[in-house]
Write a protein that holds these residues in place. Structure first.
Motif, mmCIF file in Angstrom:
data_model
loop_
_atom_site.group_PDB
_atom_site.id
_atom_site.type_symbol
_atom_site.label_atom_id
_atom_site.label_comp_id
_atom_site.label_asym_id
_atom_site.label_seq_id
_atom_site.Cartn_x
_atom_site.Cartn_y
_atom_site.Cartn_z
ATOM 1 N N PHE A 188 0.818 -1.221 0.000
ATOM 2 C CA PHE A 188 0.000 0.000 0.000
ATOM 3 C C PHE A 188 0.851 1.270 0.000
ATOM 4 C CE2 PHE A 188 -3.409 -2.912 1.359
ATOM 5 C CZ PHE A 188 -4.317 -2.590 0.367
ATOM 6 N N GLU A 189 2.077 1.193 0.506
ATOM 7 C CA GLU A 189 2.964 2.364 0.387
ATOM 8 C C GLU A 189 3.204 2.679 -1.086
ATOM 9 O OE1 GLU A 189 6.404 1.274 2.697
ATOM 10 O OE2 GLU A 189 5.220 1.401 4.545
ATOM 11 N N LYS A 190 3.393 1.650 -1.892
ATOM 12 C CA LYS A 190 3.641 1.859 -3.319
ATOM 13 C C LYS A 190 2.357 2.300 -4.029
ATOM 14 C CE LYS A 190 7.530 -1.193 -3.130
ATOM 15 N NZ LYS A 190 8.050 -2.551 -3.304
ATOM 16 N N TRP A 191 1.248 1.754 -3.617
ATOM 17 C CA TRP A 191 -0.063 2.182 -4.143
ATOM 18 C C TRP A 191 -0.241 3.678 -3.895
ATOM 19 C CZ3 TRP A 191 -3.947 -0.484 -6.684
ATOM 20 C CH2 TRP A 191 -5.223 0.083 -6.693
ATOM 21 N N ASN A 192 0.109 4.111 -2.683
ATOM 22 C CA ASN A 192 -0.021 5.532 -2.337
ATOM 23 C C ASN A 192 0.998 6.403 -3.056
ATOM 24 O OD1 ASN A 192 -2.167 5.064 -0.639
ATOM 25 N ND2 ASN A 192 -0.880 4.778 1.169
ATOM 26 N N ALA A 193 2.157 5.822 -3.393
ATOM 27 C CA ALA A 193 3.215 6.605 -4.046
ATOM 28 C C ALA A 193 2.797 7.111 -5.428
ATOM 29 C CB ALA A 193 4.490 5.768 -4.170
ATOM 30 N N VAL A 194 1.840 6.446 -6.054
ATOM 31 C CA VAL A 194 1.350 6.909 -7.371
ATOM 32 C C VAL A 194 0.026 7.645 -7.197
ATOM 33 C CG1 VAL A 194 2.533 5.062 -8.595
ATOM 34 C CG2 VAL A 194 0.140 4.740 -7.932
ATOM 35 N N GLY A 195 -0.208 8.170 -6.020
ATOM 36 C CA GLY A 195 -1.500 8.680 -5.553
ATOM 37 C C GLY A 195 -2.293 9.579 -6.477
ATOM 38 N N VAL A 196 -3.561 9.594 -6.215
ATOM 39 C CA VAL A 196 -4.511 10.370 -7.007
ATOM 40 C C VAL A 196 -4.537 11.817 -6.523
ATOM 41 C CG1 VAL A 196 -6.443 9.784 -5.494
ATOM 42 C CG2 VAL A 196 -6.879 10.325 -7.886
ATOM 43 N N ALA A 197 -4.768 12.757 -7.443
ATOM 44 C CA ALA A 197 -4.946 14.160 -7.069
ATOM 45 C C ALA A 197 -5.989 14.781 -7.992
ATOM 46 C CB ALA A 197 -3.619 14.905 -7.172
ATOM 47 N N PHE A 198 -7.224 14.769 -7.562
ATOM 48 C CA PHE A 198 -8.297 15.355 -8.364
ATOM 49 C C PHE A 198 -8.597 16.766 -7.862
ATOM 50 C CE2 PHE A 198 -10.386 11.029 -9.493
ATOM 51 C CZ PHE A 198 -9.455 10.859 -10.499
ATOM 52 N N PRO A 199 -8.778 17.731 -8.773
ATOM 53 C CA PRO A 199 -9.131 19.091 -8.336
ATOM 54 C C PRO A 199 -10.607 19.158 -7.935
ATOM 55 C CG PRO A 199 -9.129 18.963 -10.714
ATOM 56 C CD PRO A 199 -8.725 17.609 -10.229
ATOM 57 N N ASP A 200 -10.979 20.258 -7.335
ATOM 58 C CA ASP A 200 -12.385 20.496 -7.025
ATOM 59 C C ASP A 200 -13.143 20.658 -8.340
ATOM 60 O OD1 ASP A 200 -14.835 21.297 -6.237
ATOM 61 O OD2 ASP A 200 -14.189 23.230 -5.410
ATOM 62 N N GLN A 201 -14.077 19.749 -8.613
ATOM 63 C CA GLN A 201 -14.780 19.800 -9.895
ATOM 64 C C GLN A 201 -16.167 20.417 -9.768
ATOM 65 O OE1 GLN A 201 -14.284 16.522 -12.736
ATOM 66 N NE2 GLN A 201 -13.376 15.443 -11.014
ATOM 67 N N SER A 202 -16.437 21.054 -8.634
ATOM 68 C CA SER A 202 -17.789 21.552 -8.419
ATOM 69 C C SER A 202 -18.153 22.647 -9.424
ATOM 70 C CB SER A 202 -17.924 22.077 -6.988
ATOM 71 O OG SER A 202 -16.937 23.054 -6.766
ATOM 72 N N GLN A 203 -17.152 23.412 -9.892
ATOM 73 C CA GLN A 203 -17.444 24.491 -10.838
ATOM 74 C C GLN A 203 -17.420 24.015 -12.286
ATOM 75 O OE1 GLN A 203 -18.397 27.407 -9.605
ATOM 76 N NE2 GLN A 203 -18.050 26.481 -7.596
ATOM 77 N N ASP A 235 -6.279 9.689 -16.967
ATOM 78 C CA ASP A 235 -7.490 10.373 -16.516
ATOM 79 C C ASP A 235 -7.315 11.895 -16.560
ATOM 80 O OD1 ASP A 235 -9.777 11.235 -15.085
ATOM 81 O OD2 ASP A 235 -9.861 9.274 -14.095
ATOM 82 N N ALA A 236 -8.151 12.554 -17.361
ATOM 83 C CA ALA A 236 -8.034 14.011 -17.529
ATOM 84 C C ALA A 236 -8.361 14.771 -16.247
ATOM 85 C CB ALA A 236 -8.965 14.472 -18.645
ATOM 86 N N ARG A 237 -9.049 14.117 -15.302
ATOM 87 C CA ARG A 237 -9.428 14.813 -14.061
ATOM 88 C C ARG A 237 -8.269 14.859 -13.069
ATOM 89 N NH1 ARG A 237 -14.098 10.859 -12.667
ATOM 90 N NH2 ARG A 237 -12.413 9.518 -13.375
ATOM 91 N N ASP A 238 -7.278 14.035 -13.265
ATOM 92 C CA ASP A 238 -6.150 13.961 -12.334
ATOM 93 C C ASP A 238 -5.179 15.107 -12.612
ATOM 94 O OD1 ASP A 238 -4.466 11.954 -10.466
ATOM 95 O OD2 ASP A 238 -3.164 12.892 -11.963
ATOM 96 N N VAL A 239 -4.599 15.682 -11.548
ATOM 97 C CA VAL A 239 -3.683 16.816 -11.746
ATOM 98 C C VAL A 239 -2.266 16.502 -11.256
ATOM 99 C CG1 VAL A 239 -5.489 18.571 -11.712
ATOM 100 C CG2 VAL A 239 -4.422 17.850 -9.555
ATOM 101 N N ALA A 240 -1.945 15.231 -11.122
ATOM 102 C CA ALA A 240 -0.604 14.870 -10.614
ATOM 103 C C ALA A 240 0.211 14.130 -11.670
ATOM 104 C CB ALA A 240 -0.739 14.028 -9.358
ATOM 105 N N HIS A 241 -0.141 14.324 -12.955
ATOM 106 C CA HIS A 241 0.524 13.544 -14.010
ATOM 107 C C HIS A 241 2.040 13.718 -14.005
ATOM 108 C CE1 HIS A 241 -3.285 13.032 -16.727
ATOM 109 N NE2 HIS A 241 -3.446 12.623 -15.485
ATOM 110 N N GLN A 242 2.486 14.949 -13.820
ATOM 111 C CA GLN A 242 3.919 15.216 -13.930
ATOM 112 C C GLN A 242 4.696 14.547 -12.783
ATOM 113 O OE1 GLN A 242 4.642 19.356 -14.517
ATOM 114 N NE2 GLN A 242 6.785 19.014 -15.047
#
Ligand code: SF4
Ligand code: FES
Length: 221
Positions: free
Chosen positions: A104-119, A172-179
């Motif tokens: 799970f440490e490695k699972w978390n190392a590639v972690g997700v980062a989605f922005p606030d999509q409410s707008q 995934d276009a919603r993710d903001v941690a690609h780089q």
């Protein structure tokens, strides 16, 4: 009559224990473990939850192959005895229970980062979403992690499940941690460690194809 040989581990001591018991036809490996624990040996430890191929808790080696115990019928093993051992490439806590923290440490190392999509909701193109969906049913059972030959000698390798997850997030276009994730994927313990042996895909109980995900990441997808 079922004959089971089970790898035991407790307080630094390892041994193999044999059990013989009668079981109804169509019993699973998990049924066998329950019967042993309830009728013969209360000290035997193993992990489970859903009993229905969903939670990913009951992964172990059955006759040398990574399996979910609740999914594996003794009758289908076609062997005079069933040998049961804990998953490989992870520390054993007790008997058949492994410590999944490194997984799970490695699972978390590639972690997700989605922005606030409410707008401004963002949707993936249909074809991209289909590819993401095809790689998204991981139940974090760790079977692929255990079956990975690279992890047996390179413990810093991210492993098939985390890289499969990374692939879905990179698409995934919603993710903001690609780089940031891209750097993790390309780093020393990343995707280029994979030797493309494909055992991950062979053992996945959900029919996922981490090998294909890793190949796509190597191509820079
Ligand atoms: S990719 Fe498959 S084998 Fe690996 S952890 Fe996920 S469900 Fe289990
Ligand atoms: S007990 Fe949940 S997958 Fe086997």
């Amino acid at each position: 009559m079922a004959h089971a040989r089970i790898d035991r581990f407790e307080a630094g001591r390892r041994w193999t224990q044999d059990y013989e018991l009668e079981l109804p036809p169509q019993s699973t490996v998990l049924d066998l473990l329950f019967e042993i624990q309830q009728r013969l040996d209360q000290t035997l430890s193993f992990r489970y939850s859903c009993r229905n191929w969903m939670c990913g808790s009951c992964g172990m080696l059955v006759n040398g192959r990574e399996q979910l115990a609740c999914r594996t019928r003794l009758a289908d093993l076609d062997a005079p005895a069933v040998q049961i051992a804990p998953l490989r490439n992870l520390p054993v806590v007790k008997d058949l229970i492994v410590d999944l923290a490194p997984f799970f440490e490695k699972w978390n190392a590639v972690g997700v980062a989605f922005p606030d999509q409410s707008q401004k909701p963002i949707a993936n193109p249909q074809k991209t979403q289909q590819t993401i969906d095809a790689h998204s049913d991981c139940i974090t059972c760790g079977l692929c992690y255990s079956a990975c030959d690279v992890l047996s000698h390179a413990s810093d390798f991210l492993g098939p499940a985390a890289l499969n997850r990374a692939y879905t997030l990179q698409l995934d276009a919603r993710d903001v941690a690609h780089q940031k994730r891209g750097a993790t994927i390309a780093a020393d313990g990343g995707v280029f460690r994979c030797h493309s042996m494909g055992q991950c895909t062979n053992v996945c109980p959900k029919g996922l194809d981490p090998l294909a995900a890793i190949a796509a990441l190597k191509r820079g997808a």
